[in-house]
Design a protein around this motif. Structure first.
Motif, mmCIF file in Angstrom:
data_model
loop_
_atom_site.group_PDB
_atom_site.id
_atom_site.type_symbol
_atom_site.label_atom_id
_atom_site.label_comp_id
_atom_site.label_asym_id
_atom_site.label_seq_id
_atom_site.Cartn_x
_atom_site.Cartn_y
_atom_site.Cartn_z
ATOM 1 N N ALA B 83 0.849 -1.206 0.000
ATOM 2 C CA ALA B 83 0.000 0.000 0.000
ATOM 3 C C ALA B 83 0.874 1.242 0.000
ATOM 4 N N VAL B 86 2.427 2.327 -3.495
ATOM 5 C CA VAL B 86 1.533 3.121 -4.352
ATOM 6 C C VAL B 86 1.464 4.549 -3.821
ATOM 7 N N ARG B 87 1.435 4.682 -2.469
ATOM 8 C CA ARG B 87 1.325 6.035 -1.877
ATOM 9 C C ARG B 87 2.585 6.849 -2.192
ATOM 10 N N LEU B 89 4.457 6.590 -4.762
ATOM 11 C CA LEU B 89 4.393 7.029 -6.167
ATOM 12 C C LEU B 89 3.455 8.215 -6.304
ATOM 13 N N ARG B 90 2.278 8.117 -5.632
ATOM 14 C CA ARG B 90 1.270 9.188 -5.776
ATOM 15 C C ARG B 90 1.793 10.501 -5.198
ATOM 16 N N LEU C 51 6.080 -1.316 -7.714
ATOM 17 C CA LEU C 51 4.844 -0.530 -7.503
ATOM 18 C C LEU C 51 5.162 0.951 -7.337
ATOM 19 N N ALA C 52 6.376 1.243 -6.825
ATOM 20 C CA ALA C 52 6.664 2.651 -6.515
ATOM 21 C C ALA C 52 7.312 3.371 -7.691
ATOM 22 N N SER D 339 0.534 5.173 4.862
ATOM 23 C CA SER D 339 -0.860 5.493 4.521
ATOM 24 C C SER D 339 -1.748 5.367 5.767
#
Lengths: 272, 96, 202, 588
Positions: B83, B86-87, B89-90, C51-52, D339
């Motif tokens: 998780a 992905v964060r 990258l965003r 993924l990154a 997150s």
């Protein structure tokens, strides 16, 4: 090995010590330790901490009282008065303890903690927020406001130099009205503040003790956090993540002003 | 040579699966390719573990220790950090 | 990673050992789980980085996959010869054991040779630990770390197998020693199955 | 399948008997003495830190002679203080507590308590000790490397640990730190393999899993957790080494600006290291605390003369803690940019781990109920452990809960919490274990008077010292600060640093009483008979110190569980495990 008298005395001393410890923890715990509160969401955090203090205090007190009583009562027995609990009783005591702890711990998290956590971290800042970009570097806080056009100028690490610490691109027109400051942040009372946290080198942590705000600044990421200061005054900003030999002196100031003072300061800053 | 037949049979199946996986690279695309490759990988791993390493003929508790020990811990580690990848990258760059 | 087969005699007299295998095999399996988890860590890191990072080079264009298939073929064949050697060791005919052990060592060396050939090809194309010409900055680092560590395990496996072959040649190797070396070799092949699929194909 | 095992022959030469010995008892004592030595080193580092925190600006000419570059001119430099923090943490966690409890008592007790002659693979066991010794030397040597020891905390977060110019300690000291840690992980894996295989495979006749003492259970579960989670840190540490020396950038994002020049690294993120480090970090603290809880629960029946309360429940809780400890690591990273949804999952997971811990706490207190309590030295320390567990445990409620962690993360509250837990509980349990098993190790008793003095100087001071740190943390005092004179909101708390330092010096001095007592009693202690505490577990059925094969010709045969105390109808109030059911009813 069998000097019973000295065991009886040792048992009683231990029991008294354990009781004193129990009472001492409760007495010292009930004082006000938390720094004075100056933000809206901070109230939720304080309630969470106070609830846990009360619940943990109660459990510590009962635990120490029971332990002290056992030491006092059974310290002087030379024959055991109770041998083996049945499996049923063992399970009963375990279930009882688990239920109490589940209500206090998990209950605290779900009922008191999660709503505050969701509001603080998992929700976007309201549109009326004043956006401030804080870029941490080894041992200073670079502060930047978007200025009237409301847009931050583009920054690129290649342009960083001594007089351009953030690497703001001079050719970008929205960068012309950006206001840059060092170690001092000016915000408006009762108006949400959205902080865009960035870092130039290592991990620092944007920590406002009085406003109950803490967020690590991760190099390579721009992390948003927002809070609503509800008291005017100056509050200290500290770094809470080990960032090098200046970690202890990276002091910043957050000045919470009334809207008029803020406008006056903005004007002064723009043409000053 | 008869007792060794089981190994060379497994060997043959493994090669077929490998060639199939490479062929699948061209034919299928997207999610289907990903799932079929992972499945083929699982079958190959099971074959090697089961027959070559005689895991099939061991006690169930040992099989559980090995498979769960490896797969579960690896899956927990990857699930916990995916998780955040992905964060990252965003939120990288000027983002936010 | 020298595995001494002639360890202390099992003095378990508490009835049946829980897993029905000697302690040395149980310890080998636990070592395989522990070492496997190092590779699980590397693969989790590789997954995180995939993924990154915004884009990831298309491996089918840059690697000639038939060569990689040949490498996988070699390793699987050496795994099969190893299994035969273990079965022969259990039956006790030392000649077959020696022959298949040497075949396995040969397969391992061939795999290492091909790996070295592939590495030099990529390095000549400009890929390195710090940079690579195909976009995603960490592609080179991931490639060299994953295949490098697998390669080091293949190398240690070849050394162990060579010693087992020498010992069985001198009649000292017991069936259990060959079996343990076999377990380690199959483990190395198992890791390659994961790396081959997750890195080259997905 | 096993012929009657003849006792393995006794190695003759001094070298093989004491230095490169393969006897698990000698290796256990070697581990224990190494842990004590490293404990002194770690303790002295703590004393230096306390001196600095109590009197920040003071000129210390004596110390500047001892540390010419770290304290040039008499005043400690901030980077030297950071090296002290890092090495105090690393040495105490990995090279003192882990060595003393898992290495020392694990090696000494496991074969003796399950009725085995020795560990499954004695050579590997000896190798594991001789891998940790260079690890200790490298950790201590890193102080004398250019730039000083590692200075990025025991957690070594990049980019502070990965960029060589971020802090002087990260120039070479950090590399030595990584090599020291890698050696520790390899040694721990070798030891763990031996422990798990021996416990599963080498138990004597009749010693079923549910008849094993709780110390052995705790060491078994701790070794399993260690085996499953250390590899993640090994992988991460290797990549940190690559980042530091071979130009990769696994943990270094683009745009890093150090000492006014731009680093070429691109693509990585420090969050990856935090995840991998804490994937080991949290299970590691359970690897440390479970043996301490096992020792406590094993010693309680001996000094209350009644069975432990909740033997089965404790074992189920050990399993629950082992499983849960691997899904909670995120509570160290609530505010690190992880997150928030994942944060919620970790908050709920973390607080579910309080449930098995509560059961173990209740079992410890309930084991006292109705017993006839006696208080020789080990029992004093066991009561100390129960008190620490009863207070320190609740700190976890604050830090595991994401909301309150916002305020308390990286403050002295965390420092107080983990010192009470993996510092205090492990320290007191290790002392209890040394006082309890010393007769078995050396055949002599330790002086009870000195032990009481040591207890009454250690327990209250340790408790007061780290309880006050909880309140400093509540007041918002950040962690790892070289000095606190820069902030007004902390002005009220600066005085408390002086009090804490004075108490810490008393605590430090008290440990030398223990060291004197330990080494003096080896040669001068009163002779001890094989079972001085009249306990029921297997190690007390053989001579002390036990011969090379632990038992003579015949391995003992077990007929009952380890806590058959005051069995109604039995002759004495303790029925050893080897007593057949005919003589006294087996109460299980």
């Amino acid at each position: 090995m069998e000097n019973r008298a000295s065991y009886r005395v040792a048992g009683k001393c231990l029991a008294i010590t354990v009781w004193l410890i129990g009472l001492g923890v409760i007495a010292s715990g009930s004082r006000r330790w938390l720094p004075s509160l100056a933000s809206e969401h901070g109230a939720g955090i304080d309630v969470m901490i106070r609830f846990t203090m009360a619940a943990a205090g109660a459990m510590i007190l009962t635990g120490h009282m029971v332990l002290g009583f056992f030491l006092w009562r059974f310290g002087s027995q030379n024959k055991i008065s109770f041998r083996l609990a049945s499996h049923r009783m063992e399970r009963a005591w375990s279930v009882a303890a688990v239920l109490v702890m589940a209500v206090v711990a998990e209950g605290g998290v779900l009922v008191l903690g999660m709503p505050v956590w969701a509001k603080v971290f998992a929700s976007a800042a309201p549109s009326s927020a004043l956006t401030v970009e804080v870029t941490t570097e080894q041992f200073a806080w670079n502060v930047r406001y978007a200025g009237p056009d409301g847009k931050f100028g583009r920054t690129s690490p290649q342009l960083i130099s001594l007089d351009n610490p953030l690497g703001v691109d001079p050719k970008d027109d929205s960068a012309k009205d950006d206001i840059v400051d060092l170690n001092i942040i000016h915000v408006v009372v009762n108006r949400p503040v959205k902080v865009r946290l960035r870092s130039k080198d290592v991990i620092h942590s944007f920590f406002l003790p009085n406003l109950r705000v803490k967020q690590d600044s991760m190099p390579g990421m721009t992390i948003d956090l927002w809070f609503v200061p509800n008291k005017t005054g100056t509050f200290e900003l500290a770094c809470a993540e080990l960032c090098g030999f200046g970690h202890y002196e990276m002091r910043g100031i957050l000045i919470v002003m009334t809207p008029e003072d803020f406008e006056k300061w903005l004007l002064e800053k723009k043409n000053g | 040579m008869t007792t060794y037949k089981i190994y060379w049979a497994t060997w043959g199946v493994l090669l077929l699966i490998t060639l199939g996986m490479i062929a699948a690279g061209g034919a299928l695309t997207g999610k289907l390719l990903l799932v079929s490759l992972l499945l083929a990988m699982g079958v190959k791993a099971a074959l090697i573990g089961g027959t070559f390493m005689h895991l099939r003929s061991e006690q169930l508790s040992l099989i559980l220790i090995v498979t769960l020990g490896l797969l579960l811990v690896g899956a927990i580690l990857f699930a916990g950090i995916a998780a955040d990848a992905v964060r990252v990258l965003r939120l990288s760059g000027d983002g936010g | 990673m020298e595995i001494t087969a002639a360890a202390q005699p099992a003095n378990w007299d508490g009835g049946v050992s829980p897993f029905g295998i000697g302690w040395s095999k149980l310890m080998m399996w636990l070592f395989i789980v522990s070492d496997g988890l190092v590779f699980a860590g590397f693969l989790a890191i590789y997954g995180f980085i995939r993924l990154a990072s915004p884009d990831w080079p298309d491996r089918s264009r840059m690697f000639h996959l038939d060569f990689i298939a040949l490498m996988t073929f070699t390793l699987i064949s050496s795994s099969a010869t190893m299994a035969t050697a273990v079965a022969a060791a259990r039956e006790g005919n030392r000649k077959t054991v020696l022959r298949f052990l040497l075949l396995t060592v040969l397969g391992g060396c061939a795999f290492l040779g091909m790996q070295a050939y592939e590495w030099t090809g990529l390095i000549r194309e400009g890929a390195g630990l710090g940079s690579n010409p195909w976009g995603a900055p960490l592609f080179g680092a991931c490639f060299f770390v994953l295949t490098g560590f697998h390669g080091s395990h293949v190398l240690s496996g070849v050394i162990v197998l060579a010693m087992t072959a020498v010992r069985s040649r001198m009649g000292m190797a017991r069936a259990e020693g060959v079996e343990l070396a076999g377990l380690y070799w199959h483990f190395v092949d198992l890791v390659w199955v994961f790396i081959f699929t997750l890195f080259y194909l997905i | 399948m096993a012929e009657l095992a003849n006792p393995v022959h006794q190695p003759s030469s001094f070298l093989r008997r004491y230095i490169f010995s393969q006897d698990h008892k000698v290796i256990g004592i070697q581990y224990l003495i190494t842990a004590m030595f490293m404990g002194i080193v770690g303790g002295l580092l703590a004393m230096l830190m306390r001196i600095q925190l109590a009197w920040p600006g003071q000129n210390m000419p004596l110390l500047s002679k001892l540390f010419p570059d770290g304290m040039a001119g008499g005043v400690m430099k901030p980077e030297f203080y950071l090296s002290l923090i890092t090495m105090h943490g690393t040495i105490m966690i990995f090279f003192v507590v882990s060595l003393a409890l898992v290495g020392g008592f694990g090696n000494f007790l496991i074969p003796l308590q399950i009725g085995a002659r020795d560990m499954a693979f004695p050579f590997l066991n000896m190798l594991s000790f001789w891998t940790i010794v260079p690890g200790c030397l490298i950790m201590m040597g890193s102080f004398f490397v250019e730039g000083g020891a590692a200075a990025s905390g025991w957690t070594a977060y990049p980019p502070l640990s990965a960029v060589r110019s971020a802090v002087p300690g990260s120039n070479w000291g950090q590399t030595w730190w990584i090599v020291g840690m890698a050696l520790f992980i390899i040694s721990f894996t070798m030891g763990g393999l031996n422990f798990v295989t021996t416990i599963l495979d080498q138990r004597t006749k009749g010693m079923s899993m549910m008849r094993m003492p709780l110390v052995v259970w705790a060491l078994f579960i701790a070794s399993v957790i260690g085996l499953l989670t250390f590899p993640a840190l090994l992988a991460a540490a290797i990549l940190l080494l690559f980042d530091r020396h071979f130009g990769t950038s696994f943990y270094l994002p683009s745009g890093l600006y150090f000492g006014n020049h731009l680093l070429p690294n691109k693509g990585g993120t420090p969050l990856l290291w935090q995840h991998l480090f804490w994937f080991l970090g949290h299970p590691e603290v359970y690897v440390l605390i479970l043996p301490a809880l096992g020792i406590t629960l094993d010693l309680l029946p001996v000094f209350t003369r009644k069975p432990v309360f909740g033997y089965r429940m404790t074992i189920y809780c050990l399993y629950a803690i082992a499983i849960l400890s691997m899904i909670v690591w995120g509570h160290h990273m609530y505010v690190s940019g992880m997150s928030p949804y994942v944060g919620e999952f970790f908050a709920i997971g973390t607080l579910s781990i309080t449930l098995p811990s509560t059961i173990i706490g209740v079992n410890m207190i309930a084991s006292l109920w109705g017993g006839s309590l006696r208080f020789p030295a080990p029992m004093l320390f066991v009561i100390g452990v129960i008190v620490f567990f009863g207070t320190g445990g609740f700190g976890g409620l604050f830090l595991g809960n994401a909301t309150s962690d916002i305020q308390l993360h990286d403050t002295y509250f965390v420092v107080g919490h983990f010192h009470l837990m993996i510092g205090g509980i492990t320290l007191l349990a290790a002392f209890a274990a040394v006082y309890y098993w010393f007769p078995k190790m050396f055949g002599r008793m330790m002086s009870d008077r000195l032990a009481k003095l040591h207890f009454w100087l250690t327990f209250p001071t340790f408790y007061a010292l780290f309880l006050v740190m909880h309140y400093q943390g509540l007041a918002g005092m950040p962690r790892r600060y070289y000095a606190f004179d820069k902030y007004e909101f902390l002005s009220g708390m600066v005085k408390s640093q002086v009090h804490i330092s004075l108490v810490a010096f008393v605590l430090g001095a008290a440990q030398f009483i223990f060291l004197f007592n330990f080494f003096w009693s080896i040669f001068r202690g009163a002779k001890a008979e094989p079972n001085p505490w009249n306990a029921a577990t297997l190690e007390w059925t053989t001579a002390s110190p036990p011969p090379h094969g632990n038992w003579g010709e015949e391995l003992p045969e077990v007929h009952r569980w380890p806590y058959d105390y005051s069995v109604p109808g039995a002759a004495s109030d303790c029925t050893p495990q080897t007593v057949p059911p005919g003589i006294a009813p087996v109460a299980m």
